[in-house]
Design a protein around this motif. Structure first.
Motif, mmCIF file in Angstrom:
data_model
loop_
_atom_site.group_PDB
_atom_site.id
_atom_site.type_symbol
_atom_site.label_atom_id
_atom_site.label_comp_id
_atom_site.label_asym_id
_atom_site.label_seq_id
_atom_site.Cartn_x
_atom_site.Cartn_y
_atom_site.Cartn_z
ATOM 1 N N GLY A 9 0.867 -1.169 0.000
ATOM 2 C CA GLY A 9 0.000 0.000 0.000
ATOM 3 C C GLY A 9 0.911 1.230 0.000
ATOM 4 O O GLY A 9 2.143 1.107 -0.105
ATOM 5 N N ILE A 56 -8.811 12.127 -1.603
ATOM 6 C CA ILE A 56 -8.267 13.417 -2.039
ATOM 7 C C ILE A 56 -6.866 13.568 -1.460
ATOM 8 O O ILE A 56 -6.531 12.942 -0.461
ATOM 9 C CB ILE A 56 -9.146 14.614 -1.588
ATOM 10 C CG1 ILE A 56 -9.288 14.635 -0.061
ATOM 11 C CG2 ILE A 56 -10.494 14.597 -2.289
ATOM 12 C CD1 ILE A 56 -9.895 15.914 0.489
ATOM 13 N N MET A 68 3.802 14.026 -2.124
ATOM 14 C CA MET A 68 2.680 13.339 -2.788
ATOM 15 C C MET A 68 2.479 13.897 -4.202
ATOM 16 O O MET A 68 2.335 13.137 -5.170
ATOM 17 C CB MET A 68 1.379 13.552 -1.989
ATOM 18 C CG MET A 68 1.375 12.908 -0.625
ATOM 19 S SD MET A 68 -0.016 13.462 0.393
ATOM 20 C CE MET A 68 -1.209 12.178 0.106
ATOM 21 N N LEU A 282 -16.208 -1.776 3.828
ATOM 22 C CA LEU A 282 -16.877 -0.742 3.023
ATOM 23 C C LEU A 282 -17.101 -1.236 1.595
ATOM 24 O O LEU A 282 -16.180 -1.786 0.977
ATOM 25 C CB LEU A 282 -15.994 0.510 2.999
ATOM 26 C CG LEU A 282 -16.502 1.699 2.196
ATOM 27 C CD1 LEU A 282 -16.268 2.990 2.972
ATOM 28 C CD2 LEU A 282 -15.816 1.840 0.851
HETATM 29 C C1 LIG Z 1 -13.379 5.403 2.627
HETATM 30 C C2 LIG Z 1 -11.970 5.874 2.741
HETATM 31 C C3 LIG Z 1 -11.649 7.164 2.342
HETATM 32 C C4 LIG Z 1 -10.342 7.625 2.449
HETATM 33 N N1 LIG Z 1 -10.057 8.903 2.031
HETATM 34 C C5 LIG Z 1 -8.786 9.328 2.028
HETATM 35 C C6 LIG Z 1 -8.465 10.604 1.486
HETATM 36 O O1 LIG Z 1 -9.332 11.357 1.035
HETATM 37 N N2 LIG Z 1 -7.160 10.969 1.463
HETATM 38 C C7 LIG Z 1 -6.166 10.168 1.941
HETATM 39 O O2 LIG Z 1 -5.005 10.542 1.871
HETATM 40 N N3 LIG Z 1 -6.447 8.967 2.507
HETATM 41 C C8 LIG Z 1 -7.732 8.523 2.551
HETATM 42 N N4 LIG Z 1 -8.028 7.288 3.073
HETATM 43 C C9 LIG Z 1 -6.985 6.523 3.786
HETATM 44 C C10 LIG Z 1 -6.004 5.780 2.868
HETATM 45 O O3 LIG Z 1 -6.689 4.950 1.964
HETATM 46 C C11 LIG Z 1 -5.106 4.925 3.766
HETATM 47 O O4 LIG Z 1 -4.552 5.688 4.802
HETATM 48 C C12 LIG Z 1 -3.941 4.292 3.034
HETATM 49 O O5 LIG Z 1 -4.297 3.841 1.761
HETATM 50 C C13 LIG Z 1 -3.411 3.129 3.876
HETATM 51 O O6 LIG Z 1 -2.270 2.592 3.279
HETATM 52 P P1 LIG Z 1 -1.473 1.392 3.945
HETATM 53 O O7 LIG Z 1 -0.339 1.118 3.039
HETATM 54 O O8 LIG Z 1 -1.185 1.689 5.360
HETATM 55 O O9 LIG Z 1 -2.491 0.153 3.978
HETATM 56 P P2 LIG Z 1 -3.186 -0.667 2.784
HETATM 57 O O10 LIG Z 1 -3.511 0.236 1.662
HETATM 58 O O11 LIG Z 1 -4.300 -1.430 3.443
HETATM 59 O O12 LIG Z 1 -2.041 -1.680 2.297
HETATM 60 C C14 LIG Z 1 -1.831 -2.944 2.864
HETATM 61 C C15 LIG Z 1 -1.342 -3.870 1.762
HETATM 62 O O13 LIG Z 1 -1.085 -5.157 2.310
HETATM 63 C C16 LIG Z 1 -1.441 -6.123 1.336
HETATM 64 N N5 LIG Z 1 -1.609 -7.455 1.969
HETATM 65 C C17 LIG Z 1 -2.673 -7.960 2.640
HETATM 66 N N6 LIG Z 1 -2.412 -9.206 3.077
HETATM 67 C C18 LIG Z 1 -1.139 -9.505 2.683
HETATM 68 C C19 LIG Z 1 -0.285 -10.630 2.843
HETATM 69 N N7 LIG Z 1 -0.654 -11.728 3.537
HETATM 70 N N8 LIG Z 1 0.951 -10.595 2.272
HETATM 71 C C20 LIG Z 1 1.378 -9.500 1.579
HETATM 72 N N9 LIG Z 1 0.598 -8.400 1.401
HETATM 73 C C21 LIG Z 1 -0.644 -8.401 1.960
HETATM 74 C C22 LIG Z 1 -2.721 -5.556 0.772
HETATM 75 O O14 LIG Z 1 -3.037 -6.163 -0.480
HETATM 76 C C23 LIG Z 1 -2.362 -4.076 0.650
HETATM 77 O O15 LIG Z 1 -1.782 -3.770 -0.599
HETATM 78 C C24 LIG Z 1 -9.331 6.789 2.989
HETATM 79 C C25 LIG Z 1 -9.648 5.486 3.372
HETATM 80 C C26 LIG Z 1 -10.943 5.023 3.251
HETATM 81 C C27 LIG Z 1 -11.268 3.612 3.657
#
Ligand SMILES: Cc1cc2nc3c(=O)[nH]c(=O)nc-3n(C[C@H](O)[C@H](O)[C@H](O)COP(=O)(O)OP(=O)(O)OC[C@H]3O[C@@H](n4cnc5c(N)ncnc54)[C@H](O)[C@@H]3O)c2cc1C
Length: 445
Positions: A9, A56, A68, A282
């Protein structure tokens, strides 16, 4: 160092890019077929949509915001928009946040809201303590009128529970208190602006929000292993092993309940705590419409009432970037939260759209594309046990020599800009480890 980062992510790929720039040999392991996680976008019938709901680009931190924007390429690669958000309050369009839009309600509702707001204000000044649960917190902070006319029905819709079973802790710092003068001014019809840190936002010109992730991966200098689930993680002395391969350091960003079975060293109590961290899921409904007119000049709207259908928020997504819809078309996204029990069908999605039509949001007869995406991990269930549980889990990881961060990798209620800010902190920590030569010290928290 040879570093394994679990999950691609925005948390994982931004950290990978930063560490690779220092010359480390960085491997990112991602279960899905491409990077992006919650920031993924997809193309359907010529429309572009974000998979996990409307995203956004904004940040209080200029360094992060610039970082970003730079990932989106171009000159500039982003579209700038002045935020215009509304609450669909019965047949009215009320500016958001609700305290700043109170003057747009009926006169009776304005009196309800102000009566309750002043009463709550006085009670707080008299020393009534902040309640521990969210339901009572709403009354304590906003008063009965604001609670009844928006806060309670809206929050019951999004969190799908009795609000007194939720902790009030998570709202601190997240829901800024509007100055009473602003609320009084709004009540007599003077426009005031709330949430000013978000009053302008940006969005990639092409490709949806995922473009930022692609810009992180392209030229990032690290190795991305897609379709590679993390299946085993263990530590032996100061060596780490992931799926049998040896590393100097492991950083997790995968949602903890998904990666917990892979960690060999976890004590049973910590496993139990992780398994109890249930997410709020969601379904994001992708709606493409045929229209000769641009969509109304709105960014997104909130729908507090059950009669408006299951969606709590609708994004006017083709307003973010014209390329999100083909010429002569526009597109929306409608977000519906659930606790793992929603199995969408076309009939369900159509019913949702008809309710949005009845609420005056869109014209269901103009729909040409209808699709949906479910995200199991969208919001954190902020129940009354959450803070203690996550405290124990973070404590174990922080003492273990592993690093864990990310929206569900650490259960910090972060937007992507805050994930990137945390990646910058982890990056600084990795530099300290590289300098000291000891993977377990200093401790990351
Ligand atoms: C409804 C909603 C609206 C949002 N609006 C905004 C916004 O307007 N602006 C903003 O900046 N942020 C927003 N966010 C927040 C943003 O989406 C998150 O903060 C961010 O994407 C999180 O990133 P991450 O890398 O921490 O987690 P994630 O994106 O959850 O990444 C985790 C990764 O781990 C992988 N994974 C899972 N299991 C395994 C496994 N066993 N082995 C290897 N990989 C695995 C998944 O496939 C995924 O790619 C919003 C979120 C939501 C839900």
């Amino acid at each position: 160092m040879k570093i394994a980062i679990l999950g691609a992510g925005i948390s994982g790929v931004s950290l990978a890019r930063m560490c690779a720039a220092d010359g480390h040999d960085v491997h990112v392991l991602e279960k899905s077929e491409r990077a992006g996680g919650l920031c993924k976008s997809r193309k359907v019938d010529g429309f572009t949509f974000d998979e996990a709901g409307g995203h956004i680009m904004f940040s209080k931190d200029k360094t992060v915001l610039d970082w970003m924007k730079a990932r989106c390429g171009g000159d500039p690669g982003v579209v700038e928009t002045v935020r215009n958000t509304r609450i669909r309050w019965h047949d009215r369009w009320v500016p958001y946040p609700f305290e700043n839009g109170v003057g747009h309600l009926t006169k009776e509702a304005i009196v309800d809201c102000m009566d309750g707001y002043i009463e709550a204000y006085v009670q707080r000044r008299l020393g009534v303590e902040c309640p521990a649960n969210f339901g009572d917190w709403i009354q304590w902070r906003m008063g009965d009128g604001f609670a009844r006319h928006f806060m309670t029905p809206y929050n019951e819709k999004i969190w799908e529970c009795d609000l007194t079973t939720m902790s009030a802790g998570w709202v601190a710092g997240r829901v800024p208190e509007a100055p009473i003068r602003d609320v009084l001014a709004a009540a007599v019809g003077l426009d005031t602006e709330g949430y000013t840190h978000q009053s302008v936002f940006w969005f990639p010109k092409e490709g949806g929000f995922e473009t930022m992730v692609k810009g992180c991966v392209d030229g990032g200098g690290f190795t991305l292993h897609v379709s590679t689930a993390v299946e085993s993680v263990r530590r032996q002395g100061d060596r780490f092993f992931v799926n049998g391969d040896e590393y100097d350091l492991v950083v997790n960003t995968v949602p903890l309940p998904l990666v917990e079975p892979a960690f060999a060293d976890l004590p049973d109590e910590v496993r139990g705590d992780i398994q109890a961290l249930k997410p709020i899921s969601l379904v994001n409904v992708l709606i493409g419409v045929k229209t000769d007119e641009p969509l109304p000049d709105l960014s997104w709207i909130y729908l507090p009432f059950p009669a408006q259908g299951a969606a709590n928020r609708v994004t006017y997504y083709s307003n973010y970037a014209p390329s999100n819809a083909p010429p002569g078309h526009g597109c929306y996204m409608a977000e519906v939260t659930h606790r793992g029990d929603l199995k969408p069908t076309r009939e369900w999605a159509m019913d949702l759209c008809r309710k949005l039509d009845a609420a005056g949001v869109l014209d269901a007869d103009r729909i040409v594309t209808l699709d949906w995406v479910n995200s199991d991990f969208a919001y954190i269930d902020q129940n009354l046990q959450f803070a203690d549980r996550i405290g124990r889990v973070r404590g174990w990881f922080d003492d273990s020599g592993y690093i864990t961060f990310g929206r569900f990798g650490r259960y910090e209620y972060h937007n992507s800009d805050q994930c990137i800010a945390r990646a910058m902190e982890v990056h600084a920590h990795v530099r300290e480890i590289a300098a000291s030569g000891d993977p377990a010290a200093p401790r990351f928290s």
